[in-house]
Design an enzyme around this catalytic site. Sequence first.
Site, PDB file in Angstrom:
ATOM      1  N   ASP A 106       0.836  -1.215   0.000  1.00  0.00           N
ATOM      2  CA  ASP A 106       0.000   0.000   0.000  1.00  0.00           C
ATOM      3  C   ASP A 106       0.864   1.256   0.000  1.00  0.00           C
ATOM      4  O   ASP A 106       1.984   1.243   0.517  1.00  0.00           O
ATOM      5  CB  ASP A 106      -0.876   0.050   1.261  1.00  0.00           C
ATOM      6  CG  ASP A 106      -1.937  -1.025   1.252  1.00  0.00           C
ATOM      7  OD1 ASP A 106      -2.176  -1.619   0.193  1.00  0.00           O
ATOM      8  OD2 ASP A 106      -2.506  -1.266   2.332  1.00  0.00           O
TER       9      ASP A 106
HETATM   10  N1  URA Z   1      -1.653  -5.453   4.332  1.00  0.00           N
HETATM   11  C1  URA Z   1      -2.045  -4.159   4.277  1.00  0.00           C
HETATM   12  O1  URA Z   1      -3.064  -3.780   4.836  1.00  0.00           O
HETATM   13  N2  URA Z   1      -1.269  -3.306   3.564  1.00  0.00           N
HETATM   14  C2  URA Z   1      -0.136  -3.671   2.948  1.00  0.00           C
HETATM   15  O2  URA Z   1       0.528  -2.844   2.325  1.00  0.00           O
HETATM   16  C3  URA Z   1       0.250  -5.018   3.029  1.00  0.00           C
HETATM   17  C4  URA Z   1      -0.525  -5.896   3.731  1.00  0.00           C
END
Ligand code: URA
Length: 240
Positions: A106
């Site tokens: 993310d």
């Molecule tokens: N889970 C999440 O919520 N975000 C990420 O970037 C990776 C795993």
Amino acid sequence: MPGLTHRLDRYLNQTLGLPRSAVRALLAQRRIVVDGQVANAVNQPVDQFARVAVDGEALPCATPVYLKLHKQAGVLSATRDAVHTTVIDLLEHPARDTLHLVGRLDRASSGLVLLTNDGRWSRALMAPDAAVEKVYEVRVRDWLTKEMVDAFAAGMHFACEDIITRPARLDILDDTLARVTLVEGRYHQIKRMFGRFRNPVLALHRVRIGVVTLPADLAEGRSCALDTEELRDSGAFWLT
Ligand code: URA
């Protein structure tokens, strides 16, 4: 993501502009060699990293590239974006525009991102059956509990996708810091899992994907090549 193989005739059409009839003629005269073997069929598969020679002249061939990058929060896990800096923008590698990401992280998350031009390797790493571990350090707002550990291990129902998450490991490192190990990568998975407990994620940092770890001395925004051991143990196809 690049294809893994081309047909020989298409490959020679793309690289040398040869029509299929010319490829047939060259084949009949045994003038094409692929990875040291005389080629014999127009539809012969040619790997993306194959060494192809016509009349002893080697054609330019792609070199496999395997990089690990320390993504900082705010950078997008994408190759191109009109607004945000992407992980590709951070690279100085000459082949950067041929690379793709192995899974995503993310925008608000930081840590290890893998980049490659080897589609077979990235697919193998991301294949659900491979169950490759992804390890994250996660800071949450409120105290971590045994109930959370059990819920992560049991799996959670995600109504949007109608799936049960695969067993995940939650190790409590201090009151609000956890190490989470997943073998899948659902959309915002860790945030949604802590969301069940109304415990927002404040920071999420990926430290490992399978056998590949984020080096402690790799600064944010910097990248380096995987070492030979990591390549071998993660099944980089060109070594096999
Ligand atoms: N889970 C999440 O919520 N975000 C990420 O970037 C990776 C795993």
